[in-house]
Motif scaffolding. Structure first.
Motif, PDB file in Angstrom:
ATOM      1  N   ALA A 104      57.386  13.516  54.665  1.00  0.00           N
ATOM      2  CA  ALA A 104      56.321  12.620  54.185  1.00  0.00           C
ATOM      3  C   ALA A 104      55.348  12.440  55.346  1.00  0.00           C
ATOM      4  N   ILE A 105      54.071  12.334  55.014  1.00  0.00           N
ATOM      5  CA  ILE A 105      53.054  12.173  56.063  1.00  0.00           C
ATOM      6  C   ILE A 105      52.208  10.947  55.744  1.00  0.00           C
ATOM      7  N   PHE A 106      52.098  10.065  56.728  1.00  0.00           N
ATOM      8  CA  PHE A 106      51.227   8.899  56.598  1.00  0.00           C
ATOM      9  C   PHE A 106      50.077   9.061  57.586  1.00  0.00           C
ATOM     10  N   ALA A 107      48.856   9.114  57.075  1.00  0.00           N
ATOM     11  CA  ALA A 107      47.682   9.230  57.943  1.00  0.00           C
ATOM     12  C   ALA A 107      47.181   7.822  58.249  1.00  0.00           C
ATOM     13  N   ASP A 108      47.239   7.478  59.522  1.00  0.00           N
ATOM     14  CA  ASP A 108      46.995   6.101  59.946  1.00  0.00           C
ATOM     15  C   ASP A 108      45.587   5.954  60.527  1.00  0.00           C
ATOM     16  N   THR A 109      44.776   5.105  59.917  1.00  0.00           N
ATOM     17  CA  THR A 109      43.438   4.845  60.463  1.00  0.00           C
ATOM     18  C   THR A 109      43.514   3.861  61.637  1.00  0.00           C
ATOM     19  N   GLY A 110      44.699   3.297  61.861  1.00  0.00           N
ATOM     20  CA  GLY A 110      44.876   2.337  62.956  1.00  0.00           C
ATOM     21  C   GLY A 110      44.496   0.921  62.575  1.00  0.00           C
ATOM     22  N   TRP A 111      43.971   0.740  61.349  1.00  0.00           N
ATOM     23  CA  TRP A 111      43.451  -0.584  61.015  1.00  0.00           C
ATOM     24  C   TRP A 111      44.001  -1.077  59.678  1.00  0.00           C
ATOM     25  N   GLU A 112      45.289  -0.876  59.459  1.00  0.00           N
ATOM     26  CA  GLU A 112      45.958  -1.408  58.275  1.00  0.00           C
ATOM     27  C   GLU A 112      46.492  -2.809  58.614  1.00  0.00           C
ATOM     28  N   THR A 113      46.842  -3.556  57.604  1.00  0.00           N
ATOM     29  CA  THR A 113      47.393  -4.894  57.855  1.00  0.00           C
ATOM     30  C   THR A 113      48.834  -4.776  58.367  1.00  0.00           C
ATOM     31  N   GLU A 114      49.304  -5.886  58.949  1.00  0.00           N
ATOM     32  CA  GLU A 114      50.685  -5.886  59.447  1.00  0.00           C
ATOM     33  C   GLU A 114      51.667  -5.650  58.304  1.00  0.00           C
ATOM     34  N   GLU A 115      51.321  -6.137  57.111  1.00  0.00           N
ATOM     35  CA  GLU A 115      52.266  -5.965  55.996  1.00  0.00           C
ATOM     36  C   GLU A 115      52.400  -4.493  55.611  1.00  0.00           C
TER      37      GLU A 115
END
Ligand code: SF4
Length: 302
Positions: free
Chosen positions: A35-46
């Protein structure tokens, strides 16, 4: 087309892709290779907490590696003159008083590009090697029946797209394919009712319900979005440093007013309609805008 060498979940970490992860782990769907999660770095803590939980309770026990990939931090990039910034769909008030919207490049840059890079690596042909013809990975994308029009191909030969939710039997209305409501029901009955929506904290596509949810439940993230909204008024830092200033003023809220003054307590007709039809859904879900995923940024839904 030849058989895929890998079966990979494009994990947005929202309702639909979490449902797919659970169904694969429960052997309702075939197993995943990754599985791959592309992280923008600016998601919420939840969202990050949800991701950790998925990794520990679903992916690790089923032996599925979860890769978190990134092409930068969308918030920091926008405010740093030294960094390249892929434009967010900011709402613009033009000098003549008219309205505009900046072109959205962020999904491509921060989600699609790092995901494709990782897939090539997993196939054994990282950039700049070309992937041999016929070798491809099948990417599972969490699109439910109510949004089937968002299903589209990847546009690259080494990545084929599959939409498992569109073909699942067992929908509540007896028709083929699961809706978002079917996914929510499944998540609730399997202990994942708290699945959040995944999207950038300050996505300009958020509707009033999403902004209210942020303000009322996550004050730190709300303050962060308000500060960003203020800082981006004259456009991104790199454009200004290079002598290409924004013509007009940029805002996160579609009213084109500062976020902490915007009319986010106004419930739109669209929200009322959704509330009427989602009586059995969590409040947080009915009031928030859909999330953003690499292949189908849902954040643009009105
Ligand atoms: S959530 Fe919004 S700002 Fe973030 S990548 Fe998607 S469209 Fe861009």
């Amino acid at each position: 087309m030849t058989r895929p060498a890998l079966r990979i979940l494009s994990l947005g970490a929202g309702v639909q892709s979490t449902t797919i992860a659970l169904l694969a782990a429960a052997h309702v769907l075939p197993p995943l290779d990754a599985a791959i999660f592309a992280d923008t770095g600016w998601e919420t803590e939840e969202v990050y907490a949800h991701l950790d939980r998925l990794e520990n309770e679903v992916f690790k026990p089923s032996g599925t590696p979860l890769y978190r990939v990134s092409a930068g931090h969308i918030r920091d990039d926008a405010l740093d003159p030294a960094r390249r910034f892929a434009s967010m769909p900011l709402h613009i008030r033009n000098p003549d008083g008219g309205d505009g919207l900046l072109r959205r490049q962020c999904t491509d840059q921060y989600k699609l590009t790092p995901l494709k890079r990782k897939v090539r690596e997993l196939l054994g042909y990282p950039h700049p090697y070309s992937v041999p013809r016929g070798l491809h990975a099948e990417t599972w994308i969490g699109i439910s029946r109510d949004e089937f029009h968002r299903a589209r191909d990847s546009g690259v030969q080494y990545l084929s797209s599959a939409f498992p939710l569109l073909y699942l039997p067992g929908a509540a209305d007896g028709r083929g394919g699961w809706t978002r409501e079917d996914c929510l029901r499944y998540l609730r009955t399997h202990g994942w009712a708290t699945t959040p929506r995944s999207s950038c904290i300050g996505c300009p596509f958020h509707n009033n319900g999403h902004w209210r949810h942020l303000r009322d439940t996550q004050p730190k993230a709300w303050a962060d979005a308000v500060a960003f909204d203020r800082a981006i008024r004259a456009g991104n830092a790199r454009g200004n440093a290079r002598g290409k200033p924004l013509l007009g003023k940029a805002y996160l809220h579609r009213s084109r007013r500062p976020l902490d003054e915007a009319p986010i307590d106004r419930v739109t007709a669209h929200e009322w309609t959704r509330k009427q039809t989602d009586l059995f859904t969590q409040i947080a879900d009915t009031e928030m805008e859909a999330g953003c995923s690499p292949w189908s940024c849902r954040a643009s839904r009105k």
